[in-house]
Write a protein that holds these residues in place. Structure first.
Motif, PDB file in Angstrom:
ATOM      1  N   LEU A  56       0.832  -1.210   0.000  1.00  0.00           N
ATOM      2  CA  LEU A  56       0.000   0.000   0.000  1.00  0.00           C
ATOM      3  C   LEU A  56       0.864   1.258   0.000  1.00  0.00           C
ATOM      4  N   LEU A  57       1.976   1.210   0.739  1.00  0.00           N
ATOM      5  CA  LEU A  57       2.900   2.352   0.749  1.00  0.00           C
ATOM      6  C   LEU A  57       3.467   2.594  -0.645  1.00  0.00           C
ATOM      7  N   VAL A  58       3.888   1.537  -1.307  1.00  0.00           N
ATOM      8  CA  VAL A  58       4.442   1.662  -2.662  1.00  0.00           C
ATOM      9  C   VAL A  58       3.386   2.189  -3.623  1.00  0.00           C
ATOM     10  N   LEU A  59       2.157   1.685  -3.485  1.00  0.00           N
ATOM     11  CA  LEU A  59       1.074   2.145  -4.345  1.00  0.00           C
ATOM     12  C   LEU A  59       0.819   3.636  -4.158  1.00  0.00           C
ATOM     13  N   GLY A  60       0.779   4.076  -2.904  1.00  0.00           N
ATOM     14  CA  GLY A  60       0.569   5.494  -2.627  1.00  0.00           C
ATOM     15  C   GLY A  60       1.668   6.362  -3.215  1.00  0.00           C
ATOM     16  N   ILE A  61       2.908   5.924  -3.056  1.00  0.00           N
ATOM     17  CA  ILE A  61       4.046   6.680  -3.596  1.00  0.00           C
ATOM     18  C   ILE A  61       3.971   6.727  -5.119  1.00  0.00           C
ATOM     19  N   LEU A  62       3.615   5.602  -5.738  1.00  0.00           N
ATOM     20  CA  LEU A  62       3.499   5.562  -7.189  1.00  0.00           C
ATOM     21  C   LEU A  62       2.416   6.507  -7.698  1.00  0.00           C
ATOM     22  N   LEU A  63       1.260   6.521  -7.015  1.00  0.00           N
ATOM     23  CA  LEU A  63       0.175   7.409  -7.425  1.00  0.00           C
ATOM     24  C   LEU A  63       0.597   8.871  -7.325  1.00  0.00           C
ATOM     25  N   LEU A  64       1.227   9.217  -6.201  1.00  0.00           N
ATOM     26  CA  LEU A  64       1.664  10.603  -6.011  1.00  0.00           C
ATOM     27  C   LEU A  64       2.733  10.979  -7.035  1.00  0.00           C
ATOM     28  N   ALA A  65       3.673  10.084  -7.247  1.00  0.00           N
ATOM     29  CA  ALA A  65       4.731  10.351  -8.218  1.00  0.00           C
ATOM     30  C   ALA A  65       4.168  10.465  -9.628  1.00  0.00           C
ATOM     31  N   THR A  66       3.122   9.690  -9.920  1.00  0.00           N
ATOM     32  CA  THR A  66       2.503   9.750 -11.244  1.00  0.00           C
ATOM     33  C   THR A  66       1.876  11.108 -11.485  1.00  0.00           C
ATOM     34  N   VAL A  67       1.210  11.652 -10.461  1.00  0.00           N
ATOM     35  CA  VAL A  67       0.616  12.988 -10.585  1.00  0.00           C
ATOM     36  C   VAL A  67       1.697  14.026 -10.856  1.00  0.00           C
ATOM     37  N   PHE A  68       2.800  13.959 -10.118  1.00  0.00           N
ATOM     38  CA  PHE A  68       3.906  14.898 -10.332  1.00  0.00           C
ATOM     39  C   PHE A  68       4.491  14.736 -11.735  1.00  0.00           C
ATOM     40  N   ALA A  69       4.589  13.495 -12.197  1.00  0.00           N
ATOM     41  CA  ALA A  69       5.116  13.253 -13.542  1.00  0.00           C
ATOM     42  C   ALA A  69       4.187  13.843 -14.603  1.00  0.00           C
ATOM     43  N   GLY A  70       2.878  13.723 -14.386  1.00  0.00           N
ATOM     44  CA  GLY A  70       1.918  14.309 -15.321  1.00  0.00           C
ATOM     45  C   GLY A  70       1.998  15.821 -15.336  1.00  0.00           C
ATOM     46  N   PHE A 130       5.995  21.041 -20.080  1.00  0.00           N
ATOM     47  CA  PHE A 130       6.737  21.018 -21.335  1.00  0.00           C
ATOM     48  C   PHE A 130       5.806  20.959 -22.539  1.00  0.00           C
ATOM     49  N   GLY A 131       4.506  21.200 -22.279  1.00  0.00           N
ATOM     50  CA  GLY A 131       3.535  21.205 -23.371  1.00  0.00           C
ATOM     51  C   GLY A 131       3.082  19.842 -23.818  1.00  0.00           C
ATOM     52  N   LEU A 132       3.391  18.801 -23.044  1.00  0.00           N
ATOM     53  CA  LEU A 132       2.991  17.446 -23.406  1.00  0.00           C
ATOM     54  C   LEU A 132       1.756  17.039 -22.609  1.00  0.00           C
ATOM     55  N   PRO A 133       0.887  16.196 -23.182  1.00  0.00           N
ATOM     56  CA  PRO A 133      -0.264  15.713 -22.413  1.00  0.00           C
ATOM     57  C   PRO A 133       0.184  15.005 -21.135  1.00  0.00           C
ATOM     58  N   ALA A 134      -0.612  15.120 -20.084  1.00  0.00           N
ATOM     59  CA  ALA A 134      -0.262  14.506 -18.806  1.00  0.00           C
ATOM     60  C   ALA A 134      -0.103  12.997 -18.919  1.00  0.00           C
ATOM     61  N   LEU A 135      -0.824  12.390 -19.880  1.00  0.00           N
ATOM     62  CA  LEU A 135      -0.743  10.937 -20.013  1.00  0.00           C
ATOM     63  C   LEU A 135       0.669  10.466 -20.347  1.00  0.00           C
ATOM     64  N   ILE A 136       1.465  11.346 -20.980  1.00  0.00           N
ATOM     65  CA  ILE A 136       2.850  10.986 -21.283  1.00  0.00           C
ATOM     66  C   ILE A 136       3.632  10.785 -19.984  1.00  0.00           C
ATOM     67  N   ALA A 160      -8.873   7.761 -12.117  1.00  0.00           N
ATOM     68  CA  ALA A 160      -8.972   6.649 -13.070  1.00  0.00           C
ATOM     69  C   ALA A 160      -7.905   6.772 -14.158  1.00  0.00           C
ATOM     70  N   GLN A 161      -7.677   8.005 -14.639  1.00  0.00           N
ATOM     71  CA  GLN A 161      -6.642   8.209 -15.653  1.00  0.00           C
ATOM     72  C   GLN A 161      -5.260   7.845 -15.106  1.00  0.00           C
ATOM     73  N   VAL A 162      -4.989   8.301 -13.874  1.00  0.00           N
ATOM     74  CA  VAL A 162      -3.685   8.012 -13.269  1.00  0.00           C
ATOM     75  C   VAL A 162      -3.482   6.508 -13.126  1.00  0.00           C
TER      76      VAL A 162
END
Length: 411
Positions: free
Chosen positions: A10-24, A30-36, A280-282
């Motif tokens: 669960l800790l890893v999942l939470g970190i991954l979700l948060l990191a994914t938002v920051f990556a988006g 840089f003008g790229l869609p968040a999905l990248i 859901a997108q994340v």
């Protein structure tokens, strides 16, 4: 991958979700869609990246993708104004059905000539990448604050929200032709009509009942209103699918119906569903990123480039110009923009898991090509949408500076 305790998982999942938002957010700068950003972080966490997470469960990915798409479409429907839908309903539906079919046909021919695919395999690839992605289109239009005049934005959103059922139907038909040798194409037309009618009817019913339940119960102000809205989306999809209708169309129509009715909890339900759609997108893009093995993409770079450019510069424009030819309110500038705004996203990648689960020959090649197409088209089309709108004079604020060009006066 090492076995993890529930707490660590669960800790890893939470970190991954948060990191994914920051990556988006970083990719958006840089003008790229968040999905990248979402996809790239998933790949970094995957088996070829520093994360080293070995994940290759295509069936689970398919299930996660379907569940996430339900809420993305439901939220997209809630945020769509029915007045916009009425203005563009006919051209949007023509584009969402005929446009997908034309694109799939052109891409099938390209796959047959360039990749040596059989006609059915080529059509399968074409059907998978033929539809625009609602999540990508909704995200790019709303995150960039792109304000277009006329009916162009409504057309793009309604088309992207309603063309997935056609793509899914075509993918299912292609799989039937490949896996069932004596399958009769005569049954396709009535089956398609039945799926669309049942999907729309069930979606309307679920979307109508959601406000009624909230109006007549004590849940309209509490958190249970959110639970009821989730139930409405799931029931719309599930009931339509069980009855033989198209569940994705039902989810979109349910959101559209509920979002255009007046009830006291409408604002908080809309806000909640918007947040749920982003989650859901994340989750969906992160899961898809984990599934991708970047080292497998090296073998599809050349065919992937060819398929991507044929899709962007031939298949999509031809389908748009042909389907919108009878509708004079859309001039060539609008058609050109609609062609370029046909972003691909998670839907094609999710659909690309269907051939793998079904055991279709060349399924992994199709999957890798589809991922390459989605990644490349997002990186090219997403950042240039604002630029193209400016060049074509389609921004709403440009109306103040002067008249619309004569060839597009009907915009």
């Amino acid at each position: 991958m090492l076995s993890l305790s529930p707490e660590v998982a669960l800790l890893v999942l939470g970190i991954l979700l948060l990191a994914t938002v920051f990556a988006g957010s970083l990719s958006s700068r840089f003008g790229l869609p968040a999905l990248i950003g979402f996809l790239c972080l998933g790949m970094l966490a995957g088996v070829d990246g520093p994360g080293g997470i070995a994940f290759d469960d295509y069936l689970l990915t398919q299930g996660v993708g379907i569940a996430c798409l339900i809420f993305i479409l439901f939220s997209g429907g809630i945020d769509t104004d029915w007045r916009d839908v009425r203005r563009v309903a006919t051209p949007a539906l023509v584009l969402a059905t005929g446009g997908v079919l034309i694109s799939a046909g052109i891409m099938a021919l390209a796959a047959n000539l360039l990749l040596g695919f059989s006609p059915y395999q080529g059509f399968l690839l074409g059907a998978i990448i033929a539809s625009t992605d609602a999540a990508a289109v909704f995200a790019i239009l709303r995150s960039t604050g792109l304000d277009l005049h006329g009916d162009v934005p409504a057309l793009i959103e309604v088309e992207s929200g309603s063309n997935d059922p056609m793509a899914i139907f075509l993918v299912g038909a292609a799989l039937m032709f490949i896996t069932v040798p004596d399958f009769s194409p005569i049954t396709l037309v009535p089956q398609f009509l039945l799926q669309m009618v049942l999907g729309a009817a069930v979606g309307f019913g679920a979307g109508y009942l959601l406000p009624e339940i909230l109006k007549r119960s004590q849940y309209r102000h509490g958190g249970l209103a959110f639970v009821i809205s989730i139930a409405a989306a799931l029931i719309a999809y599930g009931l339509a699918s069980v009855l033989g209708g198209n569940g994705f169309l039902a989810a979109y129509v349910a959101g559209l119906t509920a979002g255009n009715r007046t009830y006291r909890a409408s604002t908080i339900v809309s806000t909640f569903q918007d947040g749920l759609a982003w989650l859901a997108q994340v989750v969906m893009f992160l899961t898809l990123g984990l599934l991708i093995t970047p080292s497998n993409l090296t073998g599809v770079i050349v065919p992937g480039l060819a398929i991507t450019f044929i899709l962007m510069f031939i298949a999509r424009p031809v389908s748009v110009f042909v389907c919108l030819a009878p509708f004079r309110q859309f001039g060539w500038r609008a058609k050109l923009f609609v062609s370029w705004a046909g972003l691909r996203g998670a839907v094609p990648i999710v659909l690309a898991t269907f051939p793998i689960v079904a055991g279709v020959p060349s399924a992994f090649t199709i999957f890798n090509i589809v991922f390459f197409v989605v990644l490349l088209s997002s990186m090219i089309q997403g950042p240039t949408i604002n630029w193209l709108a400016n060049r074509l004079g389609l921004r709403a604020e440009q109306d103040v500076a002067g008249p619309v060009p004569a060839d597009d006066a009907e915009l």
